[in-house]
Every structure is written in C-alpha cells, then in structure tokens.
Write a protein that holds these residues in place. Structure first.
Motif, mmCIF file in Angstrom:
data_model
loop_
_atom_site.group_PDB
_atom_site.id
_atom_site.type_symbol
_atom_site.label_atom_id
_atom_site.label_comp_id
_atom_site.label_asym_id
_atom_site.label_seq_id
_atom_site.Cartn_x
_atom_site.Cartn_y
_atom_site.Cartn_z
ATOM 1 N N LYS A 46 0.834 -1.193 0.000
ATOM 2 C CA LYS A 46 0.000 0.000 0.000
ATOM 3 C C LYS A 46 0.873 1.250 0.000
ATOM 4 C CE LYS A 46 -3.541 2.494 2.614
ATOM 5 N NZ LYS A 46 -4.539 2.415 3.689
ATOM 6 N N THR A 47 1.884 1.274 0.853
ATOM 7 C CA THR A 47 2.763 2.440 0.938
ATOM 8 C C THR A 47 3.408 2.745 -0.407
ATOM 9 O OG1 THR A 47 3.190 1.999 3.270
ATOM 10 C CG2 THR A 47 4.782 3.397 2.118
ATOM 11 N N GLU A 48 3.904 1.711 -1.078
ATOM 12 C CA GLU A 48 4.546 1.896 -2.381
ATOM 13 C C GLU A 48 3.551 2.365 -3.438
ATOM 14 O OE1 GLU A 48 8.049 -1.465 -1.856
ATOM 15 O OE2 GLU A 48 6.068 -2.071 -2.567
ATOM 16 N N ASP A 49 2.362 1.795 -3.415
ATOM 17 C CA ASP A 49 1.332 2.180 -4.381
ATOM 18 C C ASP A 49 0.936 3.641 -4.195
ATOM 19 O OD1 ASP A 49 -0.620 1.485 -6.492
ATOM 20 O OD2 ASP A 49 -2.087 1.857 -4.907
ATOM 21 N N LEU A 50 0.685 4.033 -2.962
ATOM 22 C CA LEU A 50 0.298 5.422 -2.695
ATOM 23 C C LEU A 50 1.422 6.385 -3.067
ATOM 24 C CD1 LEU A 50 -1.610 5.114 0.709
ATOM 25 C CD2 LEU A 50 -2.565 5.230 -1.609
ATOM 26 N N GLU A 51 2.665 6.017 -2.791
ATOM 27 C CA GLU A 51 3.792 6.886 -3.126
ATOM 28 C C GLU A 51 3.943 7.056 -4.636
ATOM 29 O OE1 GLU A 51 6.711 9.588 -2.991
ATOM 30 O OE2 GLU A 51 5.372 8.997 -1.363
ATOM 31 N N ALA A 52 3.677 6.013 -5.403
ATOM 32 C CA ALA A 52 3.745 6.122 -6.868
ATOM 33 C C ALA A 52 2.739 7.151 -7.379
ATOM 34 C CB ALA A 52 3.502 4.762 -7.515
ATOM 35 N N HIS A 53 1.558 7.196 -6.764
ATOM 36 C CA HIS A 53 0.549 8.187 -7.147
ATOM 37 C C HIS A 53 0.915 9.569 -6.605
ATOM 38 C CE1 HIS A 53 -2.455 5.624 -9.062
ATOM 39 N NE2 HIS A 53 -2.098 4.699 -8.186
ATOM 40 N N ARG A 54 1.340 9.629 -5.347
ATOM 41 C CA ARG A 54 1.675 10.909 -4.702
ATOM 42 C C ARG A 54 2.814 11.614 -5.445
ATOM 43 N NH1 ARG A 54 2.429 8.956 -0.052
ATOM 44 N NH2 ARG A 54 0.404 9.440 0.809
ATOM 45 N N SER A 55 3.840 10.874 -5.810
ATOM 46 C CA SER A 55 5.013 11.449 -6.469
ATOM 47 C C SER A 55 4.799 11.633 -7.970
ATOM 48 C CB SER A 55 6.221 10.538 -6.248
ATOM 49 O OG SER A 55 6.031 9.305 -6.942
ATOM 50 N N ARG A 56 3.671 11.137 -8.461
ATOM 51 C CA ARG A 56 3.336 11.178 -9.890
ATOM 52 C C ARG A 56 4.276 10.311 -10.724
ATOM 53 N NH1 ARG A 56 -1.442 11.920 -10.590
ATOM 54 N NH2 ARG A 56 -1.371 13.110 -12.492
ATOM 55 N N THR A 57 4.962 9.347 -10.072
ATOM 56 C CA THR A 57 5.741 8.351 -10.804
ATOM 57 C C THR A 57 4.797 7.565 -11.707
ATOM 58 O OG1 THR A 57 7.344 8.173 -9.019
ATOM 59 C CG2 THR A 57 7.240 6.328 -10.557
ATOM 60 N N LEU A 58 3.599 7.305 -11.208
ATOM 61 C CA LEU A 58 2.527 6.680 -11.985
ATOM 62 C C LEU A 58 1.487 7.742 -12.284
ATOM 63 C CD1 LEU A 58 0.999 4.295 -13.232
ATOM 64 C CD2 LEU A 58 0.097 3.817 -10.939
ATOM 65 N N GLN A 59 1.244 7.978 -13.569
ATOM 66 C CA GLN A 59 0.217 8.920 -14.003
ATOM 67 C C GLN A 59 -0.674 8.205 -15.013
ATOM 68 O OE1 GLN A 59 1.523 12.983 -14.897
ATOM 69 N NE2 GLN A 59 3.563 12.353 -14.239
ATOM 70 N N ILE A 60 -1.937 8.085 -14.673
ATOM 71 C CA ILE A 60 -2.876 7.368 -15.523
ATOM 72 C C ILE A 60 -3.720 8.382 -16.286
ATOM 73 C CG2 ILE A 60 -4.829 5.770 -15.555
ATOM 74 C CD1 ILE A 60 -3.617 4.512 -12.997
#
Length: 124
Positions: A46-60
């Motif tokens: 969960k922490t890694e998933d949320l950080e990917a969204h928070r940091s915009r590393t993952l942008q959908i």
C-alpha cells in the motif's frame, strides 16, 4: 444496496481515484497490508502504491473498465475486470488491455482491496 453493488461502486471510486492521483481516496479503499502483483511480477505494498501516485511516478491518463464480474467467496468479493489503460510509469509510456483481479474485504472501514493482480493481455 447489496454487496455486489457496493463493490461495483468501490471499483468505480478506485478507478476514478487512480486516474486523478487521489491518494486520500486510494488510501481509504486499500487495506494497510495490501499485496498487489503487477504485470511484471513486482509485488507492491500500500505504501509503495500510494507513493507512486503521490510522487506522480505513476500517471494514468485513461483507465476504462469493461467485462467486470464479481464473485462472492466466504465473506470476500473477488472482482475480475478488464481495462484499457494509457499511463506513464517513471516517465515511460504504458498502454494496452489489462486484466485485473482484486480481492475486496469488508471490515470496520468498509470495503477495501486486500490483494490484487494485474496482467497485460493485449494491445490497444
């Protein structure tokens, strides 16, 4: 509302939050001890998933669900769906048709994803 409709609503909230990068809503919908296996076999918390969204590393940019099926199993609901996905991950384009399986569990905080898996199954 019945359990299946509740989970369908949660699936839509999850989809919208992923596209918007809405970390607060994602946090509400994801169990603290989430285990998610991505299309390359990587296991995400969960922490890694949320950080990917928070940091915009993952942008959908697009995540359109179709062929969703829900299966109640011993107090859980297994959601299986396909999705058309267009995104960037770590500045690399990602697109295609993906199959998702999510295990939803209802606890004190409502329906939340406890586990999931994603596989790429085709091109757009």
């Amino acid at each position: 509302m019945n359990q299946k409709q509740d989970v369908l609503n949660c699936e839509e909230r999850l989809r919208a939050a992923m596209v918007a990068g809405d970390v607060e809503t994602l946090s509400e919908l994801i169990e603290d001890d989430l285990v998610f296996t991505g299309p390359m076999g990587d296991v995400t918390t969960k922490t890694e998933d949320l950080e990917a969204h928070r940091s915009r590393t993952l942008q959908i940019q697009q995540l359109d669900l179709f062929e969703t099926a829900l299966h109640p199993v011993h107090g859980f609901i297994v959601a299986m769906t396909k999705a058309k996905l267009e995104a960037t991950y770590d500045q690399h384009p990602v697109s295609g048709i993906f199959a998702y399986t999510r295990l939803w569990h209802k606890g004190a905080q409502g329906w939340r994803v406890a586990a999931g898996h994603c596989s790429r199954i085709g091109d757009l």
